[in-house]
Motif scaffolding. Structure first.
Motif, PDB file in Angstrom:
ATOM      1  N   MET A  45      58.565  41.425  52.947  1.00 17.97           N
ATOM      2  CA  MET A  45      58.099  40.605  51.900  1.00 17.97           C
ATOM      3  C   MET A  45      59.287  39.986  50.906  1.00 17.97           C
ATOM      4  N   LEU A  46      58.858  38.742  50.035  1.00 22.20           N
ATOM      5  CA  LEU A  46      60.162  38.794  49.714  1.00 22.20           C
ATOM      6  C   LEU A  46      60.409  38.954  48.401  1.00 22.20           C
ATOM      7  N   ALA A  47      61.390  39.220  47.859  1.00 20.07           N
ATOM      8  CA  ALA A  47      61.763  39.515  46.479  1.00 20.07           C
ATOM      9  C   ALA A  47      60.419  39.271  45.267  1.00 20.07           C
ATOM     10  N   GLU A  48      60.355  38.187  45.456  1.00 17.26           N
ATOM     11  CA  GLU A  48      59.187  37.448  44.524  1.00 17.26           C
ATOM     12  C   GLU A  48      57.834  37.988  44.892  1.00 17.26           C
ATOM     13  N   ASP A  49      57.389  38.465  45.613  1.00 19.21           N
ATOM     14  CA  ASP A  49      56.341  38.649  46.235  1.00 19.21           C
ATOM     15  C   ASP A  49      55.381  39.434  44.623  1.00 19.21           C
ATOM     16  N   GLU A  50      55.283  40.036  44.257  1.00 21.60           N
ATOM     17  CA  GLU A  50      54.275  40.351  43.400  1.00 21.60           C
ATOM     18  C   GLU A  50      54.500  39.215  42.439  1.00 21.60           C
ATOM     19  N   MET A  51      54.917  38.857  41.742  1.00 19.99           N
ATOM     20  CA  MET A  51      55.555  37.140  41.304  1.00 19.99           C
ATOM     21  C   MET A  51      54.695  35.900  41.909  1.00 19.99           C
ATOM     22  N   LEU A  52      54.543  35.727  42.521  1.00 16.40           N
ATOM     23  CA  LEU A  52      53.920  34.736  43.774  1.00 16.40           C
ATOM     24  C   LEU A  52      52.240  35.225  43.776  1.00 16.40           C
ATOM     25  N   ARG A  53      52.021  36.874  43.234  1.00 17.93           N
ATOM     26  CA  ARG A  53      50.041  36.438  43.446  1.00 17.93           C
ATOM     27  C   ARG A  53      49.829  36.737  42.609  1.00 17.93           C
ATOM     28  N   GLU A  54      51.048  37.390  41.763  1.00 21.54           N
ATOM     29  CA  GLU A  54      50.358  36.965  39.639  1.00 21.54           C
ATOM     30  C   GLU A  54      50.237  35.685  39.698  1.00 21.54           C
ATOM     31  N   ARG A  55      50.850  34.723  40.203  1.00 20.30           N
ATOM     32  CA  ARG A  55      50.020  33.732  39.598  1.00 20.30           C
ATOM     33  C   ARG A  55      49.952  32.670  40.744  1.00 20.30           C
ATOM     34  N   HIS A  56      49.166  33.619  41.374  1.00 19.20           N
ATOM     35  CA  HIS A  56      47.810  32.945  42.675  1.00 19.20           C
ATOM     36  C   HIS A  56      48.364  31.629  43.632  1.00 19.20           C
ATOM     37  N   ALA A  57      49.724  31.768  43.868  1.00 17.82           N
ATOM     38  CA  ALA A  57      50.724  31.035  44.683  1.00 17.82           C
ATOM     39  C   ALA A  57      50.184  30.796  45.833  1.00 17.82           C
ATOM     40  N   PRO A  58      50.093  29.843  46.704  1.00 16.37           N
ATOM     41  CA  PRO A  58      49.391  29.329  47.899  1.00 16.37           C
ATOM     42  C   PRO A  58      50.865  29.625  49.131  1.00 16.37           C
ATOM     43  N   LEU A  59      49.985  29.495  50.465  1.00 15.85           N
ATOM     44  CA  LEU A  59      50.761  30.249  51.547  1.00 15.85           C
ATOM     45  C   LEU A  59      51.416  29.329  51.724  1.00 15.85           C
ATOM     46  N   ALA A  60      52.598  27.926  51.454  1.00 16.51           N
ATOM     47  CA  ALA A  60      53.185  26.743  51.157  1.00 16.51           C
ATOM     48  C   ALA A  60      54.420  27.943  50.049  1.00 16.51           C
ATOM     49  N   GLU A  61      53.801  28.393  49.201  1.00 20.17           N
ATOM     50  CA  GLU A  61      55.661  28.732  47.760  1.00 20.17           C
ATOM     51  C   GLU A  61      55.893  30.149  48.630  1.00 20.17           C
ATOM     52  N   TYR A  62      55.204  30.607  49.548  1.00 21.05           N
ATOM     53  CA  TYR A  62      55.844  31.910  50.632  1.00 21.05           C
ATOM     54  C   TYR A  62      56.512  31.443  51.585  1.00 21.05           C
ATOM     55  N   ALA A  63      56.132  30.684  51.741  1.00 17.70           N
ATOM     56  CA  ALA A  63      56.874  29.513  53.028  1.00 17.70           C
ATOM     57  C   ALA A  63      58.617  29.067  52.890  1.00 17.70           C
ATOM     58  N   TYR A  79      65.473  45.198  65.289  1.00 19.04           N
ATOM     59  CA  TYR A  79      64.094  45.034  64.481  1.00 19.04           C
ATOM     60  C   TYR A  79      63.904  45.177  63.358  1.00 19.04           C
ATOM     61  N   SER A  80      62.972  44.980  62.727  1.00 18.19           N
ATOM     62  CA  SER A  80      62.930  45.095  61.017  1.00 18.19           C
ATOM     63  C   SER A  80      61.374  44.560  60.146  1.00 18.19           C
ATOM     64  N   TYR A  81      60.519  45.176  60.596  1.00 23.96           N
ATOM     65  CA  TYR A  81      58.702  44.366  60.353  1.00 23.96           C
ATOM     66  C   TYR A  81      59.148  43.198  59.497  1.00 23.96           C
ATOM     67  N   SER A  82      58.806  41.721  60.138  1.00 26.01           N
ATOM     68  CA  SER A  82      58.860  40.663  59.010  1.00 26.01           C
ATOM     69  C   SER A  82      57.896  40.102  58.929  1.00 26.01           C
ATOM     70  N   SER A  83      56.586  40.236  57.654  1.00 22.04           N
ATOM     71  CA  SER A  83      55.835  39.409  58.011  1.00 22.04           C
ATOM     72  C   SER A  83      55.991  37.719  57.441  1.00 22.04           C
ATOM     73  N   MET A  84      56.978  38.079  56.703  1.00 22.65           N
ATOM     74  CA  MET A  84      57.543  36.054  56.467  1.00 22.65           C
ATOM     75  C   MET A  84      58.204  35.572  57.910  1.00 22.65           C
ATOM     76  N   GLY A  85      58.637  36.292  59.347  1.00 22.86           N
ATOM     77  CA  GLY A  85      58.635  36.107  60.245  1.00 22.86           C
ATOM     78  C   GLY A  85      57.236  34.944  60.825  1.00 22.86           C
ATOM     79  N   ILE A  86      56.736  36.481  60.826  1.00 26.25           N
ATOM     80  CA  ILE A  86      54.631  35.122  61.398  1.00 26.25           C
ATOM     81  C   ILE A  86      54.731  35.073  60.523  1.00 26.25           C
TER      82      ILE A  86
END
Length: 279
Positions: A45-63, A79-86
């Protein structure tokens, strides 16, 4: 993988081919295979994950954040599980097809397999028709105040359809998905491609991983065969298939995965494997 089958994409293609600014720290060497096997060094997950969720960011901002996120290690070394890689894999598929990932997967996977109660996000369904999860608590103080608006049960999250954890579906549909890979009927991919996805694709010396699937010893049960493949979910879901016995095990709970060890999903999975072994 349907794009790989069609010759529109190679697992050895570099991600920078699709994201020219994806450079530095060895990012230029990250391949599609690295993204799908969690060996690219990207964070979960991104360091700013919760902040993105708090303001209802679209997927493009996570990317956009994933493209700039510091790598955890040299690509291909661990190996390290990576949602951001997916997520970046999904972004590449969208670039090639010109369609949202939710539409791509519905057209190419869910419909052909008869998974009529599954989708990335609600896809027009009422949120009340889905089962609520016991959501994991927020991490930050700000997140605790806004948690109700972005947790796993919120309208925002259920409609986001995140490719790393936004699929909503039934146990029967998940079993249909696994059956395709057990029987390799070629309904969504060439049988050889389906087989490739359920065997190790990680670099030598790195934790084994299929393409989108976990492999033993991180999935299945002690009584399962060595060819078992599967996946778990943070909301308290667990599933695997054992080619040696033809068994599909799907356990869906509402208790988030990190809540307790051992989790009930694994206890049930162990019982299923033991019962099959004795039969």
């Amino acid at each position: 993988m349907t794009l790989v089958d069609a010759g529109q994409l190679s697992l050895d293609d570099k991600a920078v081919k699709f994201f020219p600014a994806f450079t530095g720290e060895g990012r230029e060497t990250i391949t599609i295979r690295n993204l799908l096997t969690h060996t690219g060094g990207l964070p979960d997950m991104l360091a700013e994950d919760e902040m993105l969720r708090e303001r209802h960011a679209p997927l493009a901002e996570y990317a956009a954040g994933a493209l700039k996120a510091p790598l955890k290690f040299a690509p291909g070394s661990k190996y390290s599980y990576s949602s951001m890689g997916i997520l970046l894999s999904a972004e590449i598929a969208q670039q090639i097809t010109g369609k949202p990932i939710a539409d791509i997967v519905e057209e190419r996977v869910f419909k052909p397999l008869g998974m009529h109660r599954t989708g990335y996000g609600l896809r027009g369904r009422a949120n009340a028709t889905t089962v609520a999860s016991q959501s994991a608590p927020a991490m930050s103080e700000a997140g605790k105040k806004s948690w109700e608006s972005w947790n796993w049960n919120s309208e925002y999250w259920r409609n986001l359809g995140a490719p790393w954890g936004g699929a909503l579906g039934s146990a029967a549909d998940i079993a249909r998905f696994y059956r395709e890979f057990l029987e390799q009927r070629g309904r969504i991919l060439k049988p050889a491609t389906e087989q490739m996805m359920i065997v190790n694709q990680s670099p030598p010396g790195v934790k084994p991983s299929g393409l989108g699937f976990d492999l033993p010893p991180s999935v299945g049960a002690p009584a399962c065969g060595p060819r078992t493949f599967g996946h778990n979910g943070s909301t308290g879901t667990y599933s695997w298939a054992d080619p040696d016995t033809g068994t599909v095990c799907v356990v869906l709970t509402t208790l988030y995965e990190a809540a307790v060890r051992p989790h009930p999903t694994h206890l049930v999975g162990n019982l299923v494997a033991e019962a099959v072994a004795k039969a």
